[in-house]
Design a protein around this motif. Structure first.
Motif, short mmCIF file in Angstrom:
data_model
loop_
_atom_site.label_atom_id
_atom_site.label_comp_id
_atom_site.label_asym_id
_atom_site.label_seq_id
_atom_site.Cartn_x
_atom_site.Cartn_y
_atom_site.Cartn_z
N ARG A 22 0.82 -1.23 0.00
CA ARG A 22 0.00 0.00 0.00
C ARG A 22 0.84 1.27 0.00
O ARG A 22 0.53 2.23 -0.70
CB ARG A 22 -0.91 0.02 1.23
CG ARG A 22 -2.07 -0.97 1.18
CD ARG A 22 -2.95 -0.79 2.40
NE ARG A 22 -3.52 0.56 2.48
CZ ARG A 22 -4.08 1.08 3.57
NH1 ARG A 22 -4.13 0.35 4.68
NH2 ARG A 22 -4.58 2.29 3.55
N PHE A 23 1.92 1.28 0.77
CA PHE A 23 2.63 2.53 1.01
C PHE A 23 4.05 2.59 0.42
O PHE A 23 4.65 3.67 0.39
CB PHE A 23 2.73 2.80 2.52
CG PHE A 23 1.39 2.96 3.17
CD1 PHE A 23 0.62 4.10 2.97
CD2 PHE A 23 0.89 1.96 4.00
CE1 PHE A 23 -0.62 4.25 3.58
CE2 PHE A 23 -0.34 2.09 4.61
CZ PHE A 23 -1.11 3.25 4.40
N ALA A 24 4.59 1.43 -0.01
CA ALA A 24 5.96 1.43 -0.51
C ALA A 24 6.13 0.43 -1.64
O ALA A 24 7.08 -0.34 -1.67
CB ALA A 24 6.94 1.12 0.63
N GLY A 25 5.19 0.47 -2.58
CA GLY A 25 5.25 -0.44 -3.72
C GLY A 25 6.45 -0.15 -4.61
O GLY A 25 6.98 0.96 -4.64
N ILE A 26 6.87 -1.17 -5.35
CA ILE A 26 8.07 -1.04 -6.16
C ILE A 26 7.95 0.05 -7.22
O ILE A 26 8.93 0.74 -7.54
CB ILE A 26 8.44 -2.41 -6.79
CG1 ILE A 26 9.84 -2.36 -7.42
CG2 ILE A 26 7.40 -2.84 -7.79
CD1 ILE A 26 10.95 -2.22 -6.46
N LEU A 27 6.75 0.25 -7.77
CA LEU A 27 6.59 1.30 -8.78
C LEU A 27 6.77 2.68 -8.15
O LEU A 27 7.40 3.57 -8.74
CB LEU A 27 5.21 1.18 -9.44
CG LEU A 27 5.01 -0.04 -10.34
CD1 LEU A 27 3.59 -0.06 -10.91
CD2 LEU A 27 6.03 -0.07 -11.47
N ASP A 28 6.21 2.87 -6.95
CA ASP A 28 6.42 4.15 -6.25
C ASP A 28 7.89 4.34 -5.91
O ASP A 28 8.42 5.45 -6.02
CB ASP A 28 5.58 4.17 -4.96
CG ASP A 28 4.09 4.25 -5.24
OD1 ASP A 28 3.73 4.72 -6.34
OD2 ASP A 28 3.30 3.84 -4.38
#
Length: 735
Positions: A22-28
């Motif tokens: 939710r908060f630290a996805g690889i895309l982000d």
């Protein structure tokens, strides 16, 4: 398998995984790579603090969750698998170090700050940091390369002063402290050089009672947990790719070379997880156990993580060698983990010095133990301790012997059902094993009978059970396994021994080979073909063969070592009565699966695969050539992996104790053990040097090397086992 061994830890891992998604996805993460190099709190930090994932190991009185470092390691592993960016690991390392100190002004203040969400980093003591005593305290000078230094608001700094190692909690704004930015190899984190130029440390910031060995083990445990997460990603991502990517009209995962790569990755990943777990457990043990566990975590988890991602890239092929693929980000993470535990040779030599005399030990703690059961077992073993074993030519004959007493009271094979065993659960088996150890009694084994008898108890008639069970347990009957043939080793279903139905029974004709102990066996469990018109694995039947029959010819096979443990067995029209056909004709394949699966829960507080014993002997007797450092480094490397294999096996036991479905640990450990035995034998040979010119070489260096194939080939070759791991555990397609 993940680090978690309990349902609670599995739930925690799921929470950590959901948080990362939710908060630290690889895309982000990819979209913010430029921002991480400058430090500071990442965008997810406030949500992390709100969820308490940063303070699991901090006591409730100091504002934390009241858990342990093992709880935090679960999150670290999952965050490693998800490549969560920023200073999470460096912060929990620093705060866990503070939590390991005695109650003092610095620890009380530090824990409150970290519980509120402060970021931190750990600076290990080194010769590059010098401390000089002054009237005000210690004046520090020197420098250190530190992960997440620019993000840290507080540092736990280790330094050597007055022949002792001390740690201090330091605000990064303290005068005399400078942080010089550098580009971190891990693009999802920052790093820098800490420069201390006359920084004064006084008693207000000293973390009392915090010891270097504890902090080193803490660092090894959490970095190993992250390495295990990175390696899990390497296994999962490369295996998924191998199932989908096609070449020559087939998924590449159907090619044996790729199968073996994926299986080897899984083995390395599981050893890393076990070593990380062992280090986390060691934080509750003494300093020597901590040092042994820390060395294993470094050598079996942190260091191999670099090679694991490298191997994954070779499976991905060209696409994995591009900036757009995530592989290089995990690769970089692994490289920085290894950098934080250098220099490696010093650590391994130190580990070897300890391991000359000590094994890694872990005492299993049981949930909801029944004290009455332990007391009952203790009383039985008190009686057994007063008895002796009497035997003649290897056969036990005194019904008053210790072996007989144990057998008749269900303690020879307590996992068997009553009346021959106790039907002991995994947890009860742990208690029994611990009581055996406490009483100084070796738990008896019937060797091949350990596999044969549970099968007989499952499929045999009451008369057959009565004929064989207790005599086997008392040691009056020895068994062998008549499975392998000259043309059917790993391909067991391809055997050609025939069983033809005749009046009153069956006539067996054929040849078996590599049969351990056949020359001393009374009975054998035998697979033979009873139907040639059906698929080969469906035409097999399972027989009990009297090895004393005149039609059974046993010919010992002399091995390169000079011993004759193996045999070839000729079945020359052997008559087997109907009652010795186990189950029904054609059920042999299914019954054999029962035999191969019926191993007792292996319980031991010793966490070692035992491959280091010859090297220990060589070093103790000073029979090695070269420097002590070289000898200790070699021992340290072998012990590190051996301890990881032992921890992997112990984790399988704990899964059963906690009622969790056993994983693949025992299968993976078997391959790892075979390889380590080969490596250990080679190192002993090298260390023994010119002495191996003579047959009486120290530490059995020559015979140890000549005996290696027995480990590599026994029970199915390593290569066949890798195929099985790839297909049955990882789900790769058959070729």
């Amino acid at each position: 398998m993940p680090l978690s061994l309990t349902a609670e830890h599995a739930d925690l891992a799921a929470v950590a995984s959901e948080f990362a998604e939710r908060f630290a996805g690889i895309l982000d993460t990819r979209g913010q790579l430029d921002a991480y190099s400058t430090g500071g709190r990442p965008s997810y930090w406030s949500e992390l603090v709100d969820n308490g994932l940063h303070a699991l190991h901090i006591s409730e009185e100091h504002g934390g969750q009241g858990g342990t470092v093992a709880d935090t390691a679960i999150v670290v592993e999952e965050f490693g698998r998800r490549l969560v960016p920023g200073p999470y690991v460096s912060t929990v390392l620093a705060s866990a170090a503070v939590a390991g100190a005695e109650e003092c002004k610095a620890s009380t203040r530090g824990l409150a700050l970290f519980a509120e969400g402060a970021t931190g980093a750990l600076v290990m003591p080194s010769s590059a940091l010098l401390a000089v005593a002054t009237d005000q305290g210690w004046r520090l000078r020197g420098s250190a390369k530190v992960s997440s230094l620019l993000s840290a608001e507080y540092l736990v700094v280790g330094f050597n002063a007055e022949s002792a190692t001390r740690f201090a909690l330091i605000d990064v704004q303290t005068p005399g402290l400078k942080r010089i930015a550098a580009t971190c190899s891990d693009l999802t984190r920052d790093a820098g050089t800490l420069v201390l130029d006359g920084l004064v440390i006084d008693g207000e910031v000293i973390l009392e009672g915090l010891y270097a060995t504890y902090v080193e083990t803490l660092q090894a445990a959490l970095l190993a947990a992250e390495a295990a997460g990175v390696m899990r990603w390497a296994v999962e991502a490369s295996t998924d790719y191998a199932k989908l990517r096609e070449q020559f009209g087939k998924p590449i995962g159907s090619f044996q070379a790729i199968k073996h790569k994926c299986a080897n990755l899984l083995i390395a990943s599981e050893l890393a997880t076990a070593a990380a777990w062992s280090a986390a457990v060691a934080l509750e043990q003494d300093a020597t156990q901590q040092a042994l566990a820390a060395g294993s975590a470094i050598e079996a988890a942190i260091v191999p993580s670099v090679e694991a991602v490298t191997e994954a890239v070779t499976i991905f092929g060209g696409i994995g060698f591009t900036w757009e693929h995530d592989a290089h980000l995990y690769w970089r993470r692994a490289i920085t983990l290894a950098a934080q535990v250098s220099p490696l040779d010093d650590r391994l030599a130190s580990l070897g010095r300890i391991a000359v005399e000590l094994d890694r030990q872990i005492e299993i703690e049981l949930p909801d133990e029944d004290p009455a059961f332990r007391q009952h077992i203790g009383k039985l073993l008190d009686v057994a301790a007063t008895l002796v074993n009497e035997h003649d030519g290897g056969r036990w004959y005194s019904r008053g012997s210790q072996r007989t007493f144990l057998a008749e009271n269900g303690l020879a094979a307590p996992h068997w059902p009553a009346p021959y065993g106790m039907g002991a659960s995994p947890a009860e088996q742990v208690v029994i094993s611990q009581e055996y150890f406490r009483h100084g009694i070796v738990q008896p084994t019937s060797v091949i009978g350990e596999w044969a008898m549970p099968t007989i108890l499952a499929y045999g008639t009451e008369a057959i059970k009565e004929q064989f069970a207790l005599p086997t347990l008392r040691g009056e009957l020895a068994w062998c396994q008549l499975f392998s043939e000259p043309g059917a080793g790993s391909d067991l279903a391809g055997l050609s021994t025939r069983a033809t139905k005749i009046d009153g029974g069956w006539e067996l004709k054929g040849q078996k080979v590599w049969t351990s102990g056949a020359h001393a066996a009374d009975w054998g469990i035998c697979l033979a073909r009873t139907d040639t018109e059906v698929p080969k694995h469906k035409g097999l039947s399972y027989f009990l063969v009297d090895m004393r029959s005149a039609s059974v010819v046993v010919r010992p096979l002399k091995q390169p070592t000079g011993d004759s443990e193996f045999n070839e067995v000729f079945l020359d029209s052997v008559f087997v009565p109907d009652e010795y056909l186990l189950g029904e004709a054609g059920q042999g394949w299914r019954i054999t699966a029962t035999t191969l699966q019926n191993e007792r829960t292996q319980i031991s507080s010793g966490v070692s695969a035992g491959t280091e014993d010859a090297m220990r002997t060589l070093i103790r007797d000073r029979g090695f050539v070269g420097s002590e450092r070289e000898a200790f480094t070699s021992l340290g490397q072998i012990v590190a992996i051996s301890s990881a294999i032992g921890a992997l096996n112990l984790r399988e036991t704990l899964r059963q104790v906690h009622g969790i479905q056993p994983g693949a640990g025992s299968s993976l450990a078997k391959v790892a053990q075979a390889r380590l035995s080969r490596e250990a034998a080679s190192r002993v040979l090298r260390l023994a040097g010119p002495a191996t010119l003579f047959a009486e070489a120290p530490a059995d260096a020559v015979t140890g090397q000549l005996g290696v194939p027995q480990v590599l080939l026994g029970g199915g070759t390593v290569e066949i086992q890798l195929n099985v791991i790839a297909e049955r555990i990882l789900g790769l397609p058959r070729g």
